[in-house]
Scaffold this active site. Structure first.
Site: not given
Ligand code: AMP
Ligand code: TRP
Length: 332
Positions: A111, A194, A197
């Site tokens: 990041k 990955k 958003k």
């Molecule tokens: P975040 O939006 O980064 O706060 O992620 C929230 C949850 O979604 C966390 O448990 C991440 O590990 C999961 N997550 C986010 N992006 C992915 C992805 N591309 N594949 C699998 N899990 C994801």
């Protein structure tokens, strides 16, 4: 019964990776555990947020979680900043965690990139706040996507150092719960990145509110290779994009890679993508409709969050007060 805790950033409407890697598993765990789920707005502040947007996105994420099936009556759903225990414990953990530990966090390196001198100090200590989220409840099971594994190891290092430094057996060991064939959903445009958003291309992800046309079009345009689907999972080796689409299909069909390939192996991507889009649309359309229903009533969302925060605070406040007492903070 072991307590489950997890958090998700209020990044507005979630994408398919959030859903398959996290939210769907949160819903499944509700049958067998007491669960506490948190929209982590304090974590969001580690990068610049427009204040009006942040509040709106906190409501949007809450609506999506309710629409996916989080039961806010039987379990607890709230936003992080409404329970002050998180920030209080995070400060203590800022003083327990070592610079060297945080320097090793790959998410921070990703990041911050080349802009290391210019990112917020909050971004650097982000994992300390995450440890506090979990340990303020002495929760021991934490469902997350694969990318959060390193942060949970750090949380365990913090818990152990706290216990050791203060000669207590206060914080439990945290166990990551990484579930499903789609624990890491990749970008539709690049199988090595990955799904996220923050990817500038909307074509790289499926949003939980995408309509049927958008889903069909994004899957049709998803990057693949010219070969037909293999007959067995070994044939997906070195084919990141194919592996990703088969993984998504398997997750939606409650199957595994072998099961999907037994059915679709040998087919070209044209036919497979059509079947995949159909499954995605059938799965996501009811969630999108339910999300819109919640969003039409922001007062009801706020009521859910308020009730969740009161119940969360009732658990976390005494635990964090005890941690403060253990380190010698005076409450005169
Ligand atoms: P975040 O939006 O980064 O706060 O992620 C929230 C949850 O979604 C966390 O448990 C991440 O590990 C999961 N997550 C986010 N992006 C992915 C992805 N591309 N594949 C699998 N899990 C994801
Ligand atoms: N850092 C997590 C993510 O980006 C979100 C999060 C914050 C979290 N606090 C947590 C996850 C506590 C599990 C437990 O996905």
């Amino acid at each position: 019964m072991q307590l489950v805790f997890s958090g998700i950033q209020p990044s507005g409407v979630p994408q398919l990776g959030n859903y398959l890697g996290a939210m769907r598993n949160w819903v499944a765990l509700q049958d067998r555990h007491d669960c506490i789920y948190c929209v982590v707005d304090l974590h969001a502040l580690t990068t610049w947020q427009d204040p009006k947007q942040l509040a709106a996105q906190t409501r949007e994420m809450t609506a999506s979680l309710l629409a996916c099936g989080i039961d806010a009556d039987r379990h607890i759903l709230f936003n992080q900043s409404a329970v002050h225990a998180h920030a209080r414990l995070a400060w203590i953990f800022n003083c327990v965690a070592r610079m060297g530990w945080l320097n090793r966090m790959t998410q921070f390196k990703d990041k911050a990139g080349k802009d290391r001198e210019n990112v917020s100090t909050g971004l650097f200590v982000y994992p300390n706040l995450m440890a506090a989220d979990i340990l303020a409840y002495k929760a021991s099971r934490v469902p997350v996507g694969d990318d959060q594994r390193q942060h949970l190891e750090l949380a365990n290092d913090i818990a152990q150092k706290f216990n050791h430094d203060y000669g207590v057996d206060f914080f439990p060991v945290i166990e990551p719960v990484i579930m499903g064939v789609a624990a890491r959903v990749m970008s539709l445009r690049d199988g090595t990145k990955k799904m996220s958003k923050s990817d500038p291309s909307d074509q790289s992800r499926i949003n939980l509110t995408d309509d049927a046309d958008a889903i069909a079009q994004k899957i049709r345009r998803a990057k693949t290779d010219p070969h037909p689907l293999p007959e067995a999972p070994a044939g997906l080796e070195g084919r990141a994009e194919a592996r990703n689409l088969v993984g998504i299909y398997a997750a939606l069909a409650d199957s595994d890679l072998a099961g999907v390939l037994a059915e679709h192996g040998g087919k070209g991507f044209g036919a497979f993508k059509e079947a995949l889009a159909e499954r995605l649309i059938a799965h996501l359309a009811p969630i999108a409709a339910e999300t819109r229903r919640w969003l039409a009533d922001p007062g009801a969302i706020d009521a859910v969050l308020r009730q969740g925060a009161a119940r969360a605070a009732a658990i976390a406040d005494p635990i964090v007060a005890e941690a403060e007492r253990l380190v010698g903070l005076l409450r005169p």
